[in-house]
Design an enzyme around this catalytic site. Structure first.
Site, PDB file in Angstrom:
ATOM      1  N   HIS A  61      -8.361  -5.209   7.190  1.00  0.00           N
ATOM      2  CA  HIS A  61      -7.086  -4.628   7.625  1.00  0.00           C
ATOM      3  C   HIS A  61      -6.953  -3.161   7.192  1.00  0.00           C
ATOM      4  O   HIS A  61      -6.743  -2.290   8.053  1.00  0.00           O
ATOM      5  CB  HIS A  61      -5.911  -5.471   7.113  1.00  0.00           C
ATOM      6  CG  HIS A  61      -4.572  -4.821   7.297  1.00  0.00           C
ATOM      7  ND1 HIS A  61      -4.043  -4.554   8.544  1.00  0.00           N
ATOM      8  CD2 HIS A  61      -3.662  -4.343   6.389  1.00  0.00           C
ATOM      9  CE1 HIS A  61      -2.866  -3.957   8.395  1.00  0.00           C
ATOM     10  NE2 HIS A  61      -2.617  -3.821   7.096  1.00  0.00           N
ATOM     11  N   HIS A  86      -3.338   1.649   1.175  1.00  0.00           N
ATOM     12  CA  HIS A  86      -1.897   1.473   1.389  1.00  0.00           C
ATOM     13  C   HIS A  86      -1.317   0.166   0.847  1.00  0.00           C
ATOM     14  O   HIS A  86      -0.133   0.085   0.550  1.00  0.00           O
ATOM     15  CB  HIS A  86      -1.535   1.667   2.875  1.00  0.00           C
ATOM     16  CG  HIS A  86      -1.836   0.498   3.759  1.00  0.00           C
ATOM     17  ND1 HIS A  86      -3.055   0.326   4.370  1.00  0.00           N
ATOM     18  CD2 HIS A  86      -1.074  -0.551   4.159  1.00  0.00           C
ATOM     19  CE1 HIS A  86      -3.024  -0.775   5.105  1.00  0.00           C
ATOM     20  NE2 HIS A  86      -1.836  -1.331   4.998  1.00  0.00           N
ATOM     21  N   GLU A  90       0.618  -2.801  -4.118  1.00  0.00           N
ATOM     22  CA  GLU A  90       1.504  -3.929  -3.857  1.00  0.00           C
ATOM     23  C   GLU A  90       0.800  -5.276  -4.069  1.00  0.00           C
ATOM     24  O   GLU A  90       1.383  -6.219  -4.587  1.00  0.00           O
ATOM     25  CB  GLU A  90       1.996  -3.821  -2.402  1.00  0.00           C
ATOM     26  CG  GLU A  90       3.067  -4.812  -2.071  1.00  0.00           C
ATOM     27  CD  GLU A  90       3.312  -4.868  -0.566  1.00  0.00           C
ATOM     28  OE1 GLU A  90       3.892  -5.861  -0.144  1.00  0.00           O
ATOM     29  OE2 GLU A  90       2.888  -3.954   0.160  1.00  0.00           O
ATOM     30  N   ASP A  91      -0.477  -5.350  -3.659  1.00  0.00           N
ATOM     31  CA  ASP A  91      -1.175  -6.645  -3.644  1.00  0.00           C
ATOM     32  C   ASP A  91      -2.056  -6.922  -4.864  1.00  0.00           C
ATOM     33  O   ASP A  91      -2.450  -8.055  -5.083  1.00  0.00           O
ATOM     34  CB  ASP A  91      -2.055  -6.754  -2.378  1.00  0.00           C
ATOM     35  CG  ASP A  91      -1.213  -6.824  -1.112  1.00  0.00           C
ATOM     36  OD1 ASP A  91      -0.004  -7.087  -1.226  1.00  0.00           O
ATOM     37  OD2 ASP A  91      -1.747  -6.594  -0.015  1.00  0.00           O
ATOM     38  N   ASP A 156      -0.330   1.013  10.497  1.00  0.00           N
ATOM     39  CA  ASP A 156      -0.345  -0.316   9.872  1.00  0.00           C
ATOM     40  C   ASP A 156       0.319  -1.337  10.802  1.00  0.00           C
ATOM     41  O   ASP A 156      -0.177  -2.435  11.043  1.00  0.00           O
ATOM     42  CB  ASP A 156       0.398  -0.214   8.529  1.00  0.00           C
ATOM     43  CG  ASP A 156       0.543  -1.553   7.821  1.00  0.00           C
ATOM     44  OD1 ASP A 156      -0.432  -2.323   7.803  1.00  0.00           O
ATOM     45  OD2 ASP A 156       1.636  -1.831   7.293  1.00  0.00           O
TER      46      ASP A 156
END
Length: 740
Positions: A61, A86, A90-91, A156
């Site tokens: 992705h 990006h 967050e992940d 995105d």
């Protein structure tokens, strides 16, 4: 996974990464490649344990998003690195923004921080609910960090839309509606036309799949015939273009599925009846000096062979769009009597149309004026940071301004101004300066006086007439279209109400003193509850405009003095809401909403309240015209709102709750009496001095010393009208004053 499958996947990841470097629009230096490689390694490590819904490794992705950023949008190595990173913060628990800044520098960290902020906004709610208006406003505020934040977010979203097949149907619909509602208009405004088209088509694919596949099938069926037609058209003009020794290419481009669908709905026609299902693009090589000359030369060659439609010429070369888009668009009558749109662009113009922001900067001269995108961001900040704007109203207005076509008008000095289609002199006045807008008394277009509701057209020269005594009225909101003018007018009206409220407070104090009542917190609370209002300022405002008069205050005093009645009343009703000091000093004058009206004309129509969001008076709402149940009213933040707005925009009606006591009404007054010099002046003076009364029209006739007159006035209530009639009767020479 078996070792063989892992090996195969790793090879696919390596291949995808190498492709990313190959397809980049900008030429990558060795340092650029090192930066991208480092970002790729961090992303690979950050997402090592993650998989997408489809089962593939998550790293595909960010690589795909980076590829869109590099190839389709054409951004630099910094942006490619940020696109790869990006989702990392967050992940992955192993990476924080500080780590990104340490490894990649401040710029990449700022972009990644902005993207992380947007993702966390949409995750604050239940994941099944689409991004709501307030979050959209916050998202746009990240434009100030770096415009690349929004551009990478659009990339995105495009990849998410391209890979949604494995999601649940309801989730697909919500994401697709949000895309049509927010991301496609944004891509359009930033000048990413290719991506906007893809987002719209994919949005339609998931919101109306039957329609999408039907049109797609028909386009494929007619492709052979279309290619043949384009070849026929090209052959006619090729000989002349070659004779002029022009270096060019001719391409045929089918219109997008979404735009064909929009035309079918707008024109009420079938697929076969849509006449311009494709456009022909002529792209020519040219140096900067001859660009305009060659565009018009090609235009004259095309129109020599095919008759043009004179009202379908779009000259975006002399006046480029605010996104930087330049081209000549003409519609001509082609072979077999079919209309064909022809777009004429130089290679530079074509690159800007395809890549938008990046190509615009590639060709930008150092001495050029401020970039239009930067200019747009600066204008946007004002609307974004106005805390009093309702978020959903803001999104609606923002979307309208984004998608609307542009018109170009001139100031009296000959300066060119860009405004959205449908703009009025009010919008023009506020685009020049807030003070000019606030003091607008009238407008001249091309030397002639026009009403403030006049719809401006491209090429108009607009001159604003100002007056120190002029100020915005509620009517202005009916014909102000831009977010800037509407927010300024609303702000001025609030101030006006506040000022009337302050006068009303003084008036109330005097009137209560006569009734032996002191104006304090306790008596204000009682009055607010007695008149069923919401705040103290609501009370003061109504006293100020005369809705609450002496008789009503006497009734209040009488009910107050009956202590036994009050005692019983308090026993059988709940304790009245106490109005705090903060509420008394609250700036905003709220209204007691009790009446629902529709459209600009504020019509009273039959309606039903929808059960999905159960709106109540005072909520921000819109009307939806159903097939069998008439108008259904939904809250603007209803879970179904995005879907309805996106798919059935043509069935949406504006609606609002209003306070029936604050409506303005038209009243006709007939006056008769003995004529004398200065009589008309006396009458108009009384009306103009009477606060909150506007004169709409006036006509007088005199016959042998006797006169009769008819005056139309706009008043808020009957009390004000009665006061006006009494004052008019006192004028010397007036015999009768009656209301028709």
């Amino acid at each position: 996974m078996t070792e063989e499958e892992i090996e195969k996947e790793n090879a696919a990841i390596t291949k995808a990464y190498k492709e990313l470097l190959k397809v980049s629009y900008t030429t990558l230096t060795d340092d650029d490649k090192k930066l991208i490689r480092k970002a790729f390694d961090v992303a690979l490590d950050g997402h090592k344990d993650q998989r997408r819904k489809s089962g593939e490794a998550y790293i595909f992705h960010p690589i795909a998003v980076a590829k869109i950023v590099a190839q389709e949008i054409g951004l630099d190595a910094t942006s490619i690195a940020a696109a790869l990173l990006h989702d990392v913060v967050e992940d992955s628990p192993d990476y924080e923004i500080e780590d990104i800044e340490r490894l990649f520098g401040k710029t990449v960290a700022t972009i990644v921080a902005g993207l992380t902020k947007i993702s966390s906004l949409s995750k604050e709610q239940d994941m099944d609910v689409s991004l709501q208006a307030e979050n959209f406003r916050k998202m746009l505020l990240t434009l100030n960090d770096d415009v690349r934040v929004i551009i990478i977010k659009i990339a995105d979203r495009l990849h998410n839309m391209q890979t949604m097949d494995s999601m649940r149907t309801d989730k697909q619909e919500k994401i697709a509606s949000e895309t049509l509602y927010i991301y496609a208009p944004l891509a359009h405004r930033i000048g990413l036309y290719n991506i906007k088209t893809q987002l719209e088509d994919l949005g339609l694919k998931y919101t109306e799949p039957d329609v999408y596949y039907d049109i797609l099938h028909k386009i494929k069926e007619s492709k052979e015939e279309q290619d043949l037609y384009i070849a026929q058209f090209s052959d006619v003009i090729k000989r002349t273009l070659d004779r002029e020794q022009l270096n060019y290419t001719i391409k045929g481009r089918p219109k997008s599925i979404f735009s064909i669908r929009r035309k079918m709905i707008k024109q009420g026609v079938t697929f076969d009846e849509v006449y311009d299902k494709f456009a022909i693009r002529i792209i020519y090589k040219s140096d900067a000096a001859n660009e305009k000359f060659l565009a018009w030369k090609i235009y004259s060659i095309v129109t020599d062979h095919f008759r043009p439609n004179p009202i379908r010429l779009r000259d975006w070369i002399s006046s480029p769009k605010t996104t930087g888009y330049e081209a000549l668009h003409i519609t001509v009558m082609g072979p077999k009597g079919r209309w064909v749109e022809v777009q004429i662009r130089s290679e530079r113009m074509d690159e800007i149309a395809e890549k938008g922001y990046a190509a615009h900067y590639k060709y930008k001269q150092a001495d050029e004026k401020e970039d239009s995108l930067e200019d747009w961001i600066n204008k946007l900040q004002e609307a974004l940071e106005n805390p009093e704007t309702n978020a959903v109203d803001f999104v609606e207005q923002f979307k309208l301004n984004l998608y609307s076509k542009e018109i170009f008008v001139f100031t009296p000095a000959g300066e060119l101004k860009s405004l959205p289609k449908g703009a009025t002199p009010i919008d023009f006045a506020f685009s020049i300066h807030t003070e000019v807008g606030m003091k607008t008394r009238g407008a001249k277009v091309n030397g002639k006086l026009v009403p403030l509701s006049y719809e401006l057209k491209s090429g108009d020269q607009v001159s604003i007439l100002t007056s120190e005594s002029a100020k915005p009225t509620a009517n202005w909101l009916d014909y102000a279209t831009t977010a800037r003018s509407r927010s300024k007018i609303k702000s001025a009206l609030r101030e006006d109400k506040k000022r009337i409220g302050e006068d009303g407070k003084e008036l109330l104090k005097r009137k209560l003193k006569q009734l032996k009542i002191t104006l304090n917190e306790a008596s204000i609370n009682e009055l607010v509850n007695y008149f069923k209002l919401k705040t103290s300022l609501d009370l003061f405002y109504r006293v100020g405009i005369g809705t609450i008069d002496n008789t009503m205050l006497k009734d209040f005093a009488a009910s107050r003095s009956n202590t036994l009645m009050n005692f019983i009343k308090n026993k059988i009703t709940r304790k009245p809401h106490q109005v705090s000091k903060e509420e008394i000093e609250k700036d905003e004058v709220t209204s007691n909403y009790d009446l629902l009206v529709f459209g600009k004309e504020e019509e009273k129509l039959d309606y039903k309240l929808s059960s999905c969001c159960n709106p109540i008076p005072g909520d921000d709402v819109f009307g939806f015209l159903t097939v069998s149940e008439g108008i259904k009213v939904h809250k603007k933040n209803c879970p179904n709102a995005l879907s309805l707005q996106s798919n059935y925009a043509y069935r949406i009606m504006t609606a609002k709750w209003i306070d029936s006591s604050q409506q303005e009404f038209l009243a006709t007054i007939v006056i008769t009496g003995i004529d004398h010099i200065g009589l008309v002046n006396d009458v108009t003076k009384i009306i103009s001095e009477n606060m909150h009364v506007n004169m709409k029209s006036i006509s007088f006739e005199s016959n042998d010393g006797i006169f009769s007159g008819k005056i139309n006035v706009i008043v808020k209530n009957n009390t004000l009208l009665k006061k006006l009639l009494e004052k008019l009767r006192k004028i010397n020479g007036i015999d009768k004053v009656t209301r028709v």
